[in-house]
Design a protein around this motif. Structure first.
Motif, PDB file in Angstrom:
ATOM      1  N   TYR A 143       9.238  -0.236  11.637  1.00  0.00           N
ATOM      2  CA  TYR A 143       8.851  -0.739  10.317  1.00  0.00           C
ATOM      3  C   TYR A 143       9.951  -0.375   9.315  1.00  0.00           C
ATOM      4  CZ  TYR A 143       4.151  -1.201  12.362  1.00  0.00           C
ATOM      5  OH  TYR A 143       3.075  -1.535  13.147  1.00  0.00           O
ATOM      6  N   ASP A 144      11.037  -1.128   9.383  1.00  0.00           N
ATOM      7  CA  ASP A 144      12.225  -0.788   8.595  1.00  0.00           C
ATOM      8  C   ASP A 144      11.968  -0.852   7.096  1.00  0.00           C
ATOM      9  OD1 ASP A 144      13.556  -0.485  10.986  1.00  0.00           O
ATOM     10  OD2 ASP A 144      14.485  -2.471  10.944  1.00  0.00           O
ATOM     11  N   ALA A 145      11.183  -1.824   6.652  1.00  0.00           N
ATOM     12  CA  ALA A 145      10.921  -1.952   5.216  1.00  0.00           C
ATOM     13  C   ALA A 145      10.160  -0.739   4.693  1.00  0.00           C
ATOM     14  CB  ALA A 145      10.144  -3.228   4.925  1.00  0.00           C
ATOM     15  N   ILE A 146       9.168  -0.298   5.453  1.00  0.00           N
ATOM     16  CA  ILE A 146       8.395   0.869   5.039  1.00  0.00           C
ATOM     17  C   ILE A 146       9.253   2.126   5.105  1.00  0.00           C
ATOM     18  CG2 ILE A 146       6.507   2.400   5.761  1.00  0.00           C
ATOM     19  CD1 ILE A 146       4.838  -0.093   6.263  1.00  0.00           C
ATOM     20  N   ALA A 147      10.042   2.242   6.146  1.00  0.00           N
ATOM     21  CA  ALA A 147      10.954   3.390   6.244  1.00  0.00           C
ATOM     22  C   ALA A 147      11.873   3.437   5.026  1.00  0.00           C
ATOM     23  CB  ALA A 147      11.775   3.321   7.530  1.00  0.00           C
ATOM     24  N   ILE A 173       0.835  -1.209   0.000  1.00  0.00           N
ATOM     25  CA  ILE A 173       0.000   0.000   0.000  1.00  0.00           C
ATOM     26  C   ILE A 173       0.867   1.256   0.000  1.00  0.00           C
ATOM     27  CG2 ILE A 173      -1.569   1.360   1.462  1.00  0.00           C
ATOM     28  CD1 ILE A 173      -2.928  -1.331   2.169  1.00  0.00           C
ATOM     29  N   VAL A 174       1.892   1.275   0.829  1.00  0.00           N
ATOM     30  CA  VAL A 174       2.792   2.423   0.860  1.00  0.00           C
ATOM     31  C   VAL A 174       3.446   2.616  -0.514  1.00  0.00           C
ATOM     32  CG1 VAL A 174       4.975   3.290   1.804  1.00  0.00           C
ATOM     33  CG2 VAL A 174       3.202   2.404   3.334  1.00  0.00           C
ATOM     34  N   THR A 175       3.862   1.522  -1.142  1.00  0.00           N
ATOM     35  CA  THR A 175       4.459   1.606  -2.475  1.00  0.00           C
ATOM     36  C   THR A 175       3.489   2.226  -3.470  1.00  0.00           C
ATOM     37  OG1 THR A 175       5.856  -0.330  -2.058  1.00  0.00           O
ATOM     38  CG2 THR A 175       5.462   0.254  -4.358  1.00  0.00           C
ATOM     39  N   ILE A 176       2.231   1.803  -3.425  1.00  0.00           N
ATOM     40  CA  ILE A 176       1.211   2.332  -4.346  1.00  0.00           C
ATOM     41  C   ILE A 176       0.977   3.815  -4.072  1.00  0.00           C
ATOM     42  CG2 ILE A 176      -1.214   2.182  -5.028  1.00  0.00           C
ATOM     43  CD1 ILE A 176      -1.019  -0.843  -4.221  1.00  0.00           C
ATOM     44  N   LEU A 177       0.877   4.187  -2.796  1.00  0.00           N
ATOM     45  CA  LEU A 177       0.654   5.593  -2.446  1.00  0.00           C
ATOM     46  C   LEU A 177       1.822   6.464  -2.912  1.00  0.00           C
ATOM     47  CD1 LEU A 177      -0.805   5.117   1.146  1.00  0.00           C
ATOM     48  CD2 LEU A 177      -2.054   5.960  -0.850  1.00  0.00           C
ATOM     49  N   LEU A 178       3.035   5.982  -2.707  1.00  0.00           N
ATOM     50  CA  LEU A 178       4.204   6.746  -3.130  1.00  0.00           C
ATOM     51  C   LEU A 178       4.231   6.884  -4.651  1.00  0.00           C
ATOM     52  CD1 LEU A 178       6.885   5.232  -0.739  1.00  0.00           C
ATOM     53  CD2 LEU A 178       5.826   7.497  -0.567  1.00  0.00           C
ATOM     54  N   ALA A 179       3.917   5.802  -5.354  1.00  0.00           N
ATOM     55  CA  ALA A 179       3.870   5.860  -6.814  1.00  0.00           C
ATOM     56  C   ALA A 179       2.770   6.803  -7.293  1.00  0.00           C
ATOM     57  CB  ALA A 179       3.650   4.464  -7.387  1.00  0.00           C
ATOM     58  N   GLY A 180       1.718   6.933  -6.472  1.00  0.00           N
ATOM     59  CA  GLY A 180       0.618   7.835  -6.801  1.00  0.00           C
ATOM     60  C   GLY A 180       0.879   9.281  -6.435  1.00  0.00           C
ATOM     61  N   GLY A 181       2.077   9.556  -5.922  1.00  0.00           N
ATOM     62  CA  GLY A 181       2.463  10.932  -5.640  1.00  0.00           C
ATOM     63  C   GLY A 181       2.271  11.396  -4.217  1.00  0.00           C
ATOM     64  N   ARG A 216      13.788   5.812   0.025  1.00  0.00           N
ATOM     65  CA  ARG A 216      14.205   5.643  -1.371  1.00  0.00           C
ATOM     66  C   ARG A 216      13.372   6.498  -2.305  1.00  0.00           C
ATOM     67  NH1 ARG A 216      14.815   0.368   0.418  1.00  0.00           N
ATOM     68  NH2 ARG A 216      12.817  -0.319  -0.393  1.00  0.00           N
ATOM     69  N   ASN A 217      12.091   6.647  -1.963  1.00  0.00           N
ATOM     70  CA  ASN A 217      11.201   7.444  -2.801  1.00  0.00           C
ATOM     71  C   ASN A 217      11.492   8.930  -2.703  1.00  0.00           C
ATOM     72  OD1 ASN A 217       8.437   9.132  -2.800  1.00  0.00           O
ATOM     73  ND2 ASN A 217       8.340   7.521  -4.353  1.00  0.00           N
ATOM     74  N   ALA A 218      11.784   9.376  -1.481  1.00  0.00           N
ATOM     75  CA  ALA A 218      11.831  10.812  -1.231  1.00  0.00           C
ATOM     76  C   ALA A 218      13.231  11.390  -1.176  1.00  0.00           C
ATOM     77  CB  ALA A 218      11.108  11.109   0.075  1.00  0.00           C
ATOM     78  N   GLY A 219      14.227  10.547  -0.947  1.00  0.00           N
ATOM     79  CA  GLY A 219      15.574  11.086  -0.844  1.00  0.00           C
ATOM     80  C   GLY A 219      15.684  12.082   0.275  1.00  0.00           C
ATOM     81  N   ASN A 220      16.245  13.226   0.003  1.00  0.00           N
ATOM     82  CA  ASN A 220      16.490  14.234   1.033  1.00  0.00           C
ATOM     83  C   ASN A 220      15.220  14.901   1.541  1.00  0.00           C
ATOM     84  OD1 ASN A 220      19.246  13.793   0.918  1.00  0.00           O
ATOM     85  ND2 ASN A 220      19.547  15.296  -0.706  1.00  0.00           N
TER      86      ASN A 220
END
Length: 201
Positions: free
Chosen positions: A184-188, A154-162, A193-197
């Protein structure tokens, strides 16, 4: 007292529902909780009955006494077949909110329905809508999820959705901050990775 159409829906009897529609039984009749036949069909996941009602013109945005609608409930509870039927009408109020001030995407994320989250994002719902608790769908997926594979998806989908990872809760804690706090290390990692800085804690 509930009318014949509501009774037919509650029995899950599609043939009888079709007959009630054919004889002009009111589509927007309500039960004691102000739920319409379509909302009752949605709650019970009676897809064929929902299809009959939608094709007959049932209101997909009719609210009950706790502000649920067929559209909001289908989204919140992952009734995807019915949700697609509702969206196909073009009549769903995409910006409608539930009793918690959230759009349909937020409880879909909270309740662990990745396919529903994808459907709603594709339909154009605001991925960064903030509910009355001060939470977005991303915040709810982190805070109210279990950090496992479904919520990672779900987090992956939300991030891909902006989804904006910098939107914090009322205490100023971001999704990344919550993910780290809860272990939640995987989600972190997904957020970082999505947001960088931009992924500030």
């Amino acid at each position: 007292m509930a009318g014949g159409l509501i009774e037919a829906v509650n029995f899950g009897d599609a043939t009888r529902v079709s007959a009630e529609i054919g004889k002009g039984s009111p589509q927007e009749q309500r039960d004691a909780a102000k739920r319409t036949p379509l909302l009752l069909a949605t709650r019970a996941d009676h897809v064929e009955i929902a299809r009959l009602l939608i094709e007959a013109g049932a209101d997909v945005n009719a609210k009950d006494n706790i502000r649920d609608t067929p559209f909001l409930y289908a989204g919140a509870e992952g009734r995807n077949d019915i949700l697609r039927l509702i969206l196909a009408t073009g009549k769903a109020k995409l910006d409608d909110t539930n009793r918690y001030g959230g759009n349909a995407l937020i409880p879909a994320a909270h309740h662990g329905h990745p396919d529903t989250v994808r459907i709603l994002i594709d339909a154009g719902l605001d991925v960064d809508h903030v509910n009355s608790l001060g939470w977005t769908a991303l915040l709810e997926a982190v805070i109210l999820g279990d950090g496992g594979p479904i919520y990672q998806e779900i987090v992956t989908i939300l991030l891909a959705g902006g989804a904006d990872v910098t939107v914090a809760d009322r205490d100023g804690v971001t999704p990344l901050g919550h993910a780290k706090r809860m272990g939640y290390d995987a989600i972190a990692g997904l957020i970082e990775r999505n947001a960088g800085n931009r992924a500030v804690e």
